[in-house]
Enzyme design. Structure first.
Site, PDB file in Angstrom:
ATOM      1  N   LYS A 295       0.837  -1.209   0.000  1.00 36.50           N
ATOM      2  CA  LYS A 295       0.000   0.000   0.000  1.00 36.50           C
ATOM      3  C   LYS A 295       0.869   1.255   0.000  1.00 36.50           C
ATOM      4  O   LYS A 295       0.589   2.201  -0.724  1.00 36.50           O
ATOM      5  CB  LYS A 295      -0.912   0.023   1.240  1.00 36.50           C
ATOM      6  CG  LYS A 295      -1.981  -1.060   1.263  1.00 36.50           C
ATOM      7  CD  LYS A 295      -3.237  -0.567   0.602  1.00 36.50           C
ATOM      8  CE  LYS A 295      -4.366  -1.582   0.550  1.00 36.50           C
ATOM      9  NZ  LYS A 295      -4.072  -2.998   0.513  1.00 36.50           N
TER      10      LYS A 295
ATOM     11  N   LYS B  70      -1.303 -13.048 -10.806  1.00 44.35           N
ATOM     12  CA  LYS B  70      -1.952 -13.855  -9.784  1.00 44.35           C
ATOM     13  C   LYS B  70      -3.449 -13.534  -9.729  1.00 44.35           C
ATOM     14  O   LYS B  70      -3.838 -12.366  -9.760  1.00 44.35           O
ATOM     15  CB  LYS B  70      -1.308 -13.536  -8.430  1.00 44.35           C
ATOM     16  CG  LYS B  70      -1.928 -14.325  -7.310  1.00 44.35           C
ATOM     17  CD  LYS B  70      -1.504 -13.806  -5.955  1.00 44.35           C
ATOM     18  CE  LYS B  70      -2.425 -14.453  -4.935  1.00 44.35           C
ATOM     19  NZ  LYS B  70      -2.449 -13.851  -3.651  1.00 44.35           N
TER      20      LYS B  70
ATOM     21  N   LYS C 170      -8.997 -10.538  -6.691  1.00 38.82           N
ATOM     22  CA  LYS C 170     -10.102  -9.615  -6.887  1.00 38.82           C
ATOM     23  C   LYS C 170      -9.581  -8.203  -7.158  1.00 38.82           C
ATOM     24  O   LYS C 170     -10.163  -7.467  -7.933  1.00 38.82           O
ATOM     25  CB  LYS C 170     -10.976  -9.617  -5.630  1.00 38.82           C
ATOM     26  CG  LYS C 170     -12.435  -9.681  -5.945  1.00 38.82           C
ATOM     27  CD  LYS C 170     -13.224 -10.145  -4.740  1.00 38.82           C
ATOM     28  CE  LYS C 170     -13.201 -11.660  -4.661  1.00 38.82           C
ATOM     29  NZ  LYS C 170     -13.588 -12.161  -3.361  1.00 38.82           N
TER      30      LYS C 170
END
Ligand code: TRP
Length: 328
Positions: free
Chosen positions: A111, A199, A202
């Site tokens: 992040k 990968k 979502k």
């Protein structure tokens, strides 16, 4: 008997990556171990702040696991948020966690890296303490149940190491109170590729939801990225997303057959159709069971409630030992 424990975040309907990497192996293991399988709903609160969505997502995960064959008579299946003891332990563990550990957590570092990439002045922009503390809560999930083995995907190995390190710090002070868990990584599954080859996740929006209907499933599979080589040209099965996915849904001899077709020359549309049929075959019955649960979530509530009771019986005993050690 050894205890295995694993959790799955309730951030929307699980996808095929979750199924292959976590659900299927965990259900397989549940046949020979005492197992705890829980829905990590409070973990998902780091992202999901709509109450209806939060609530509904728990059902999706529970229905998925049950539809995939989890037997609630044998395994303990529960909602994380029903086990209040986890959150008390999380605080205790936080007091034994060097902050530097958390600074090094992959999920947090990702992040921060994204913020810096986006030219944000504040590297911590949009990062809650929930997200920062996530590995501590996950440690509590695991350590409270004295789990020996934690089946996880490769991306979660670091979290298990944190749990061990934190437990060790606690034990260094109070003696051998907390059992150290081990990660159990299903080597052969590794990381499941998504529609674009990264990968399956979502957050990349490259995933195949587990229980979409056949039509939608086919449509998604047809979206898998391929090159523009003509149908008749030979293709390399070892270097093909479609083939990688197919391996997870087929027998060795079926793979031989498709491999031969690749080498003779297969159209990408044909390869995708073969993949679609294999996936649909494995999932169609489970999809039906899933849909039945989702139509009557009160059945899920009952199963989760019973699971939570069993889990809390164990959690209370273990937490009491820890509280006593601390001097509470
Ligand atoms: N962090 C895990 C994931 O994102 C989910 C999880 C939460 C978990 N608590 C856990 C997994 C405890 C194993 C054990 O997939």
């Amino acid at each position: 008997m050894e205890t295995i424990l694993t959790g799955i975040q309730s951030t929307g309907q699980p996808h095929i990556g979750n199924y292959l990497g976590a659900i299927k192996p965990a259900i397989h293991l549940a046949q020979s171990f005492q197992s705890y399988l829980f829905i990590a709903d409070y973990h998902s609160l780091t992202k999901i702040h709509r109450s209806d969505e939060f609530h509904h997502n728990v059902y999706e995960v529970a229905a998925t696991w049950l539809a995939c064959g989890l037997n609630p008579e044998k395994a303990v299946i529960y909602r994380q948020s029903d086990i209040r003891e986890i959150f008390e332990l999380a605080w205790i563990l936080a007091c034994f966690t060097p902050k530097g550990f958390m600074n090094r957590a992959h999920s947090y570092k990702d992040k921060v890296a994204k913020n810096l990439e986006a030219g944000n002045k504040d590297p911590d922009f949009g990062i809650s303490m929930g997200l920062f503390n996530y590995p501590i809560l996950m440690s509590a999930d695991i350590l409270l149940f004295s789990a020996n083995k934690v089946p996880v995907g490769e991306d979660q190995i670091q979290h298990i190491e944190f749990a061990r390190d934190i437990a060790q710090k606690f034990n260094n002070n109070y003696g051998d109170i907390i059992k150290l868990p081990e990660a159990l990584v299903q080597k052969e599954v590794k990381i499941v590729p998504g529609l674009d080859g990264r990968k399956m996740s979502k957050s990349y929006n490259n995933h195949i939801p587990l229980f979409v209907d056949s039509k939608k499933l086919r449509k998604l599979i047809m979206k898998i990225k391929t090159d523009s080589s003509p149908p008749e040209s030979p293709k390399d099965p070892e270097n093909s997303l479609i083939f990688d996915l197919y391996k997870e849904f087929s027998t060795e001899s079926q793979q031989q057959e498709l491999r031969a077709w690749y080498l003779r020359g297969i159209g990408w549309g044909e390869a995708k159709q073969v993949l679609f049929e294999a996936i649909d075959k494995e999932l169609s019955e489970k999809r039906e069971v899933y849909n039945q649960f989702m139509e009557d979530p009160s059945r899920l509530d009952k199963i989760l409630f019973e699971g939570a009771q069993k889990a809390r019986d164990v959690a209370k005993i273990n937490l009491d030992k820890i509280r006593e050690a601390v001097g509470v």
